[in-house]
Design an enzyme around this catalytic site. Structure first.
Site, PDB file in Angstrom:
ATOM      1  N   GLY A  16       0.744  -1.092   0.010  1.00  0.00           N
ATOM      2  CA  GLY A  16      -0.076   0.212   0.047  1.00  0.00           C
ATOM      3  C   GLY A  16       0.649   1.230   0.030  1.00  0.00           C
ATOM      4  O   GLY A  16       1.901   1.262   0.686  1.00  0.00           O
ATOM      5  N   THR A 139       5.078   1.484   5.689  1.00  0.00           N
ATOM      6  CA  THR A 139       3.721   1.053   5.990  1.00  0.00           C
ATOM      7  C   THR A 139       2.879   1.996   6.875  1.00  0.00           C
ATOM      8  O   THR A 139       3.404   2.399   7.881  1.00  0.00           O
ATOM      9  CB  THR A 139       3.575  -0.462   6.685  1.00  0.00           C
ATOM     10  OG1 THR A 139       2.150  -0.671   6.781  1.00  0.00           O
ATOM     11  CG2 THR A 139       4.470  -0.613   7.806  1.00  0.00           C
ATOM     12  N   ASP A 141       0.512   1.015   8.346  1.00  0.00           N
ATOM     13  CA  ASP A 141       0.093   0.272   9.564  1.00  0.00           C
ATOM     14  C   ASP A 141       1.121   0.013  10.607  1.00  0.00           C
ATOM     15  O   ASP A 141       0.532  -0.486  11.614  1.00  0.00           O
ATOM     16  CB  ASP A 141      -0.106  -1.151   8.907  1.00  0.00           C
ATOM     17  CG  ASP A 141      -1.287  -1.401   8.146  1.00  0.00           C
ATOM     18  OD1 ASP A 141      -2.191  -0.555   7.957  1.00  0.00           O
ATOM     19  OD2 ASP A 141      -1.308  -2.130   7.140  1.00  0.00           O
ATOM     20  N   GLY A 187      -6.428  -0.880   8.908  1.00  0.00           N
ATOM     21  CA  GLY A 187      -5.914  -1.691  10.184  1.00  0.00           C
ATOM     22  C   GLY A 187      -6.732  -2.877  10.106  1.00  0.00           C
ATOM     23  O   GLY A 187      -7.885  -2.942  10.946  1.00  0.00           O
ATOM     24  N   ARG A 188      -5.944  -3.958   9.580  1.00  0.00           N
ATOM     25  CA  ARG A 188      -6.597  -5.126   9.468  1.00  0.00           C
ATOM     26  C   ARG A 188      -6.457  -6.121  10.825  1.00  0.00           C
ATOM     27  O   ARG A 188      -6.994  -7.130  11.119  1.00  0.00           O
ATOM     28  CB  ARG A 188      -6.380  -6.157   8.133  1.00  0.00           C
ATOM     29  CG  ARG A 188      -7.248  -5.454   7.119  1.00  0.00           C
ATOM     30  CD  ARG A 188      -7.008  -6.233   5.741  1.00  0.00           C
ATOM     31  NE  ARG A 188      -7.487  -5.668   4.748  1.00  0.00           N
ATOM     32  CZ  ARG A 188      -8.709  -5.590   4.355  1.00  0.00           C
ATOM     33  NH1 ARG A 188      -9.626  -6.101   5.123  1.00  0.00           N
ATOM     34  NH2 ARG A 188      -9.094  -4.758   3.396  1.00  0.00           N
ATOM     35  N   GLU A 243     -10.810  -1.237  10.496  1.00  0.00           N
ATOM     36  CA  GLU A 243     -11.758  -1.848   9.497  1.00  0.00           C
ATOM     37  C   GLU A 243     -11.678  -3.025   9.735  1.00  0.00           C
ATOM     38  O   GLU A 243     -13.075  -3.609   9.568  1.00  0.00           O
ATOM     39  CB  GLU A 243     -11.114  -1.627   8.159  1.00  0.00           C
ATOM     40  CG  GLU A 243      -9.978  -2.311   8.103  1.00  0.00           C
ATOM     41  CD  GLU A 243      -9.161  -2.159   6.669  1.00  0.00           C
ATOM     42  OE1 GLU A 243      -9.729  -2.097   5.864  1.00  0.00           O
ATOM     43  OE2 GLU A 243      -8.016  -1.605   6.866  1.00  0.00           O
ATOM     44  N   LEU A 296      -7.839   8.416   1.768  1.00  0.00           N
ATOM     45  CA  LEU A 296      -7.155   9.713   2.285  1.00  0.00           C
ATOM     46  C   LEU A 296      -6.377   9.370   3.286  1.00  0.00           C
ATOM     47  O   LEU A 296      -5.270  10.469   3.557  1.00  0.00           O
ATOM     48  CB  LEU A 296      -8.390  10.430   2.794  1.00  0.00           C
ATOM     49  CG  LEU A 296      -8.791  11.584   1.798  1.00  0.00           C
ATOM     50  CD1 LEU A 296      -9.787  12.470   2.221  1.00  0.00           C
ATOM     51  CD2 LEU A 296      -7.849  12.223   0.955  1.00  0.00           C
ATOM     52  N   ARG A 298      -3.929   7.327   3.651  1.00  0.00           N
ATOM     53  CA  ARG A 298      -2.525   7.160   3.113  1.00  0.00           C
ATOM     54  C   ARG A 298      -2.028   8.380   2.368  1.00  0.00           C
ATOM     55  O   ARG A 298      -0.920   8.597   2.286  1.00  0.00           O
ATOM     56  CB  ARG A 298      -2.658   5.986   2.000  1.00  0.00           C
ATOM     57  CG  ARG A 298      -3.479   4.751   2.319  1.00  0.00           C
ATOM     58  CD  ARG A 298      -3.301   4.086   1.233  1.00  0.00           C
ATOM     59  NE  ARG A 298      -3.588   2.646   1.515  1.00  0.00           N
ATOM     60  CZ  ARG A 298      -2.884   1.905   2.329  1.00  0.00           C
ATOM     61  NH1 ARG A 298      -1.414   2.174   2.651  1.00  0.00           N
ATOM     62  NH2 ARG A 298      -3.106   0.515   2.511  1.00  0.00           N
TER      63      ARG A 298
END
Lengths: 402, 402
Positions: A16, A139, A141, A187-188, A243, A296, A298
């Site tokens: 990403g 990242t 994340d 955020g998985r 998310e 947005l 990112r």
């Protein structure tokens, strides 16, 4: 290959994109241009996928004014990919690298990208092609291990912190209109981004009031109790949810079966935020709505953290330095210093240790409720988001009496 | 009341807040403080609803440094309301105004607020209370008649234009990941906000590619044809859709019955963007996702248009001037001048003409497809969003050949 022979360098961006991943590219290119041991400076388009298609561009053939402009441009200018190498890909990639006389490879990315760089390093050794690979962390994340934090996170965290402050201003102006608001962040697996929503929070009244992070199992009853309690005290509730939040069965909220199927007879994914909105409206009879700023997070070009950008540039530059010092199969890491003030230097860690490992939010960064961050998290994250967040003005509510 | 007697002034904010509605408040307060004919400067909390509860604060009792800080603070610092007057409310409100010796009222708001101000003016005349009311325009929806545009719109338009540019950068970096993206903007009746997503578009390739506006009936087949056509040409499609888009039966997309009912057995409102995502995935088998920035459109403190803020300040100030000149039952309007450069002065229009009237996007601002804006719209809207939008840097794609 010894560290004083010549060769071409190729740079790729992967995973990403972030608001500052181009700063790493610029840092790498500017460092490479200063060293005569590097001949060609190439870019793979769309990461390893582009390399496998020989979609390679010349980074020396760029207008002189491009690099300072690219430094402040969000997203991955080379294009990026989310591609898991197939079994024979590494060998094919090495054949291509050999063909183009490429002996240095810099790969800017997250966990999967570190794995890709590692496998290419191994494959090169296997077929005896002189290749040094260095991975450069990136990242939003913030879940790469061994590095204090990841370039890209600071800017995304700044966006989310500011979005939470600003969006809450609307709720406060008319609390009863939609007393419950859910903001869905990316955020998985890791809660770093959701947690950053608290960075503008200065007291218990400030938003957010509840943060839901992927690391912790969702308990609907407890959540509704929390919402009700905060609503009774403040008259409104701001929830920030990653998310992917899982219930006690490991099922993500708002996934198949939980909200129903649509008219086209295929499963409807409502998403975490919409699920929470429905839950609150149904059980507490409170009007609720959600916001989902999406990409947005990112990409917001006006939320870039100067610190984040500087560090992204630094890791790109130090990646090239590491290659020139003969290092390979390693990732650049950020090492934090706090004395006399916050600063970072870099180090290296072996890719074999990094690849496919994830750093989740440590327990010390969350309070007992697991839905709010601790002071330790502020100490960790505030230096990363650049300048201070705005403190919006408030009127003094001095009443006029009859 | 003649224009040279004394009295207290009350100011209220009403309707959806904006990023610059406080600038109108500051403009009004600073103008009022300069004139000795105004005694008390009061604020109603939460608009007319607060007035009816005698929730009135003293705007002279504020720290000296508050006003410049409030000038740059988004949202309605007084609190706002969305309240339709009940039959006996105007008379009650007048009794309260009389009690507090209030003879000047400034009401900052949109259509409904203009109606409220107008009804209070009429009620005051009816019961013979000396009251002058002036309405000050404010709405991100930009749908008030008689004024060239509405303070609040320029900043929201800037946010949406920039969000479209930045978010699209992510899609371009990896087009096949989610080739279709739908960004949902506010706008229940008027397409001004959705249209503003095009303000950074410089050619056919730039996003957005399809804009769906409330003024035009949705045709699913035509939409899917457009999406497919653009996807074939570019490899990705950015759609911007207003929150309320109606099908040929007048039914909003994503409303009851169109996506199904949820597990709790109450109607599920999926919303326009989610509906469009489902439609594209189902019929074109393309991965699609949506973003919904929500209240950030109104509130983004780092997207405030300087022009918008200056004009919001101006209409607040001119509202007080109008009161002091003996005007009443009118709304301040913005009058555009284009020579030698863009600028605005103000005028007044009778509230009776404004109240409950809406200005939709004129036909001349849309091309034949009704899903893209014309040059006339750029000429209209670009001066309103403040400084230029960023032009992000791109690499030259000079290929390396074998």
């Amino acid at each position: 290959m010894s560290s004083n022979t010549h060769g071409n360098l190729i740079i790729g961006q992967s995973g990403g994109a972030t608001a500052v991943i181009n700063a790493s590219l610029v840092g790498a290119v500017e460092a490479a241009m200063k060293d005569t041991r590097i001949d060609g400076i190439y870019g793979m388009r769309y990461g390893i996928q582009g390399l496998l298609k020989e979609d390679i561009i010349d980074l020396r053939q760029q207008p002189a004014d491009l690099w300072p402009r690219l430094l402040v441009t969000p997203s991955a200018a080379l294009g990026t990919c989310r591609y898991k190498l197939l079994e024979d890909d590494p060998e094919r990639a090495i054949a291509i690298l050999r063909h183009y006389n490429i002996h240095y490879m810099l790969y800017i990315g997250g966990n999967d990208s570190a794995d890709t760089a590692h496998r290419l390093a191994q494959a090169a050794q296997h077929v005896d092609h002189d290749l040094q690979t260095i991975s450069v962390p990136k990242t939003i994340d913030n879940d790469l291990p061994f590095t204090d934090h990841c370039p890209g996170y600071g800017s995304a965290a700044r966006f989310i912190a500011l979005a939470t402050i600003d969006s809450t201003m609307n709720t406060i102006s008319i609390p009863w209109h939609y007393p419950v608001k859910v903001i869905e962040t990316m955020g998985r697996d890791a809660g770093w981004l959701a947690a950053s929503s608290a960075l503008g929070k200065r007291n218990e009244i400030d938003a957010p009031h509840i943060i839901l992070m992927p690391e912790h199992t969702f308990n609907g009853e407890r959540f509704l109790e929390q919402v009700e309690d905060i609503y009774r005290r403040l008259g409104y509730v701001i929830v920030v949810a990653a998310e992917t939040i899982r219930d006690e069965h490991g099922q993500p909220l708002g996934s198949i079966g939980q909200v129903g199927t649509d008219a086209f007879q295929h499963p409807l994914l409502s998403g975490t935020a919409q699920y929470l909105v429905e839950l609150v409206e149904q059980h507490l009879k409170l009007r609720a709505r959600f916001e989902k700023p999406g990409d947005l997070q990112r990409m917001a070009s006006n939320c870039i953290s100067r610190t984040d950008r500087d560090e992204a540039y630094l890791v790109g530059k130090m990646g090239v330095h590491a290659l020139l010092e003969g290092e390979s199969d390693k990732m650049v890491t950020l090492v934090r210093h706090t004395e006399p003030v916050y600063s970072c230097t870099t180090d290296l860690v072996e890719l074999a240790k990094v690849a496919n490992e994830q750093k989740l939010m440590p327990a010390a960064y969350l309070d007992e409720s697991k839905t709010m961050v601790t002071q330790a998290f502020y100490d960790y994250a505030l230096p990363l988001i650049g300048g201070p967040l705005p403190q919006h003005a408030k009127l003094e509510m001095t009443r006029i009496h009859k």
